[in-house]
Design a protein around this motif. Structure first.
Motif, PDB file in Angstrom:
ATOM      1  N   ALA A  36      34.134  65.500  75.963  1.00  0.00           N
ATOM      2  CA  ALA A  36      33.122  65.913  74.984  1.00  0.00           C
ATOM      3  C   ALA A  36      33.143  67.426  74.859  1.00  0.00           C
ATOM      4  O   ALA A  36      33.224  68.151  75.849  1.00  0.00           O
ATOM      5  N   ARG A  37      33.075  67.907  73.597  1.00  0.00           N
ATOM      6  CA  ARG A  37      33.038  69.345  73.363  1.00  0.00           C
ATOM      7  C   ARG A  37      31.598  69.832  73.443  1.00  0.00           C
ATOM      8  O   ARG A  37      30.668  69.136  73.064  1.00  0.00           O
ATOM      9  N   ALA A  38      31.477  71.041  73.899  1.00  0.00           N
ATOM     10  CA  ALA A  38      30.152  71.638  73.966  1.00  0.00           C
ATOM     11  C   ALA A  38      29.666  71.922  72.546  1.00  0.00           C
ATOM     12  O   ALA A  38      30.462  72.252  71.657  1.00  0.00           O
ATOM     13  N   PRO A  39      28.377  71.809  72.292  1.00  0.00           N
ATOM     14  CA  PRO A  39      27.872  72.107  70.963  1.00  0.00           C
ATOM     15  C   PRO A  39      28.074  73.588  70.635  1.00  0.00           C
ATOM     16  O   PRO A  39      28.168  74.429  71.526  1.00  0.00           O
ATOM     17  N   LEU A  40      28.154  73.881  69.336  1.00  0.00           N
ATOM     18  CA  LEU A  40      28.363  75.260  68.898  1.00  0.00           C
ATOM     19  C   LEU A  40      27.149  76.100  69.258  1.00  0.00           C
ATOM     20  O   LEU A  40      26.013  75.705  69.012  1.00  0.00           O
ATOM     21  N   GLY A  41      27.404  77.264  69.817  1.00  0.00           N
ATOM     22  CA  GLY A  41      26.324  78.181  70.155  1.00  0.00           C
ATOM     23  C   GLY A  41      25.991  79.082  68.979  1.00  0.00           C
ATOM     24  O   GLY A  41      26.638  79.066  67.931  1.00  0.00           O
ATOM     25  N   GLY A  42      24.983  79.896  69.147  1.00  0.00           N
ATOM     26  CA  GLY A  42      24.546  80.789  68.079  1.00  0.00           C
ATOM     27  C   GLY A  42      25.595  81.826  67.714  1.00  0.00           C
ATOM     28  O   GLY A  42      25.762  82.177  66.545  1.00  0.00           O
ATOM     29  N   ALA A  43      26.319  82.324  68.709  1.00  0.00           N
ATOM     30  CA  ALA A  43      27.346  83.334  68.433  1.00  0.00           C
ATOM     31  C   ALA A  43      28.496  82.733  67.633  1.00  0.00           C
ATOM     32  O   ALA A  43      29.048  83.376  66.740  1.00  0.00           O
ATOM     33  N   ARG A  44      28.855  81.504  67.927  1.00  0.00           N
ATOM     34  CA  ARG A  44      29.955  80.847  67.203  1.00  0.00           C
ATOM     35  C   ARG A  44      29.552  80.583  65.757  1.00  0.00           C
ATOM     36  O   ARG A  44      30.357  80.741  64.837  1.00  0.00           O
ATOM     37  N   ILE A  45      28.323  80.159  65.543  1.00  0.00           N
ATOM     38  CA  ILE A  45      27.850  79.917  64.178  1.00  0.00           C
ATOM     39  C   ILE A  45      27.803  81.224  63.400  1.00  0.00           C
ATOM     40  O   ILE A  45      28.205  81.276  62.228  1.00  0.00           O
ATOM     41  N   ALA A  46      27.348  82.303  64.044  1.00  0.00           N
ATOM     42  CA  ALA A  46      27.320  83.612  63.378  1.00  0.00           C
ATOM     43  C   ALA A  46      28.731  84.066  63.023  1.00  0.00           C
ATOM     44  O   ALA A  46      28.953  84.655  61.952  1.00  0.00           O
ATOM     45  N   ASP A  47      29.695  83.804  63.899  1.00  0.00           N
ATOM     46  CA  ASP A  47      31.088  84.162  63.628  1.00  0.00           C
ATOM     47  C   ASP A  47      31.620  83.395  62.412  1.00  0.00           C
ATOM     48  O   ASP A  47      32.298  83.961  61.563  1.00  0.00           O
ATOM     49  N   ILE A  48      31.305  82.118  62.325  1.00  0.00           N
ATOM     50  CA  ILE A  48      31.778  81.306  61.199  1.00  0.00           C
ATOM     51  C   ILE A  48      31.152  81.794  59.898  1.00  0.00           C
ATOM     52  O   ILE A  48      31.842  81.923  58.871  1.00  0.00           O
ATOM     53  N   VAL A  49      29.865  82.099  59.915  1.00  0.00           N
ATOM     54  CA  VAL A  49      29.185  82.576  58.701  1.00  0.00           C
ATOM     55  C   VAL A  49      29.739  83.935  58.290  1.00  0.00           C
ATOM     56  O   VAL A  49      30.018  84.175  57.102  1.00  0.00           O
ATOM     57  N   ALA A  50      29.912  84.839  59.250  1.00  0.00           N
ATOM     58  CA  ALA A  50      30.464  86.162  58.938  1.00  0.00           C
ATOM     59  C   ALA A  50      31.889  86.047  58.414  1.00  0.00           C
ATOM     60  O   ALA A  50      32.284  86.770  57.485  1.00  0.00           O
ATOM     61  N   ALA A 115      40.524  79.971  64.613  1.00  0.00           N
ATOM     62  CA  ALA A 115      39.780  78.707  64.584  1.00  0.00           C
ATOM     63  C   ALA A 115      40.413  77.682  65.516  1.00  0.00           C
ATOM     64  O   ALA A 115      39.699  76.958  66.211  1.00  0.00           O
ATOM     65  N   THR A 116      41.733  77.610  65.536  1.00  0.00           N
ATOM     66  CA  THR A 116      42.377  76.613  66.405  1.00  0.00           C
ATOM     67  C   THR A 116      42.261  76.984  67.877  1.00  0.00           C
ATOM     68  O   THR A 116      42.183  76.100  68.726  1.00  0.00           O
ATOM     69  N   ARG A 117      42.245  78.270  68.182  1.00  0.00           N
ATOM     70  CA  ARG A 117      42.133  78.701  69.579  1.00  0.00           C
ATOM     71  C   ARG A 117      40.690  78.966  69.998  1.00  0.00           C
ATOM     72  O   ARG A 117      40.450  79.401  71.123  1.00  0.00           O
ATOM     73  N   ARG A 118      39.754  78.785  69.086  1.00  0.00           N
ATOM     74  CA  ARG A 118      38.323  79.008  69.329  1.00  0.00           C
ATOM     75  C   ARG A 118      38.060  80.437  69.782  1.00  0.00           C
ATOM     76  O   ARG A 118      37.370  80.698  70.761  1.00  0.00           O
ATOM     77  N   ARG A 119      38.621  81.385  69.036  1.00  0.00           N
ATOM     78  CA  ARG A 119      38.428  82.812  69.294  1.00  0.00           C
ATOM     79  C   ARG A 119      37.603  83.414  68.149  1.00  0.00           C
ATOM     80  O   ARG A 119      37.313  82.765  67.162  1.00  0.00           O
ATOM     81  N   VAL A 120      37.296  84.691  68.270  1.00  0.00           N
ATOM     82  CA  VAL A 120      36.544  85.390  67.231  1.00  0.00           C
ATOM     83  C   VAL A 120      37.408  85.483  65.978  1.00  0.00           C
ATOM     84  O   VAL A 120      38.582  85.846  66.037  1.00  0.00           O
ATOM     85  N   MET A 121      36.810  85.152  64.825  1.00  0.00           N
ATOM     86  CA  MET A 121      37.589  85.091  63.584  1.00  0.00           C
ATOM     87  C   MET A 121      37.226  86.173  62.575  1.00  0.00           C
ATOM     88  O   MET A 121      38.038  86.514  61.729  1.00  0.00           O
ATOM     89  N   PHE A 122      36.023  86.718  62.613  1.00  0.00           N
ATOM     90  CA  PHE A 122      35.574  87.588  61.534  1.00  0.00           C
ATOM     91  C   PHE A 122      36.358  88.891  61.444  1.00  0.00           C
ATOM     92  O   PHE A 122      36.357  89.547  60.405  1.00  0.00           O
TER      93      PHE A 122
END
Length: 149
Positions: A36-50, A115-122
């Motif tokens: 099971a993957r951990a749920p997305l945290g606030g920092a990850r959601i902010a990174d996706i939005v940015a 995105a594939t490596r789950r790193r910072v994208m912005f």
């Protein structure tokens, strides 16, 4: 006496499990379920939005830079044959279009790998936006120099 009625296969009574088969309630043997993957945290959601916002900004600036580069030949309207430089105008188009294309490719590859490596994208579209602005301004400077102004 009469014979028992013929039942279709769906109505047969359950058969006993073969020896060694896990008791009911356990998952069947085979591949284990994925972790099971951990749920997305606030920092990850902010990174996706940015990242989404900066990608839209970069694409908008890229479109504007490409349209702006179509006006580069107007810099040569006032020059004579001795003061105009077609080589500089070619370099202006190469700088503007090449920089915009390279920035778009860099941002696309960076976001996909992030995105594939789950790193910072912005950071990738941000870097691409800076390159687009620099390429457009550099191309405009070369076009101005080509016109002899």
């Amino acid at each position: 006496m009469s014979e028992p009625p013929e039942y279709p296969p769906a109505y047969l009574p359950p058969q006993p499990a073969p020896p060694g088969y896990p008791p009911p309630g356990y998952p069947p043997p085979g591949c284990p379920p994925p972790p099971a993957r951990a749920p997305l945290g606030g920092a990850r959601i902010a990174d996706i939005v940015a990242t989404a916002f900066l990608c839209i900004a970069q694409l908008s600036l890229s479109a504007f830079g490409l349209l702006w580069s179509l006006f580069f030949p107007m810099a040569m309207d006032t020059c004579s044959a001795r003061t105009c430089s077609n080589d500089l105008m070619t370099a202006a188009f190469a700088a503007a279009w090449g920089g915009i294309g390279a920035a778009t490719l860099l941002a696309l590859i960076g976001v996909v790998l992030g995105a594939t490596r789950r790193r910072v994208m912005f950071v990738w579209p941000l870097l691409g936006t800076i390159i687009v602005v620099a390429a457009s301004v550099g191309g405009a400077q070369l076009a101005t120099a080509a016109g002899g102004l």
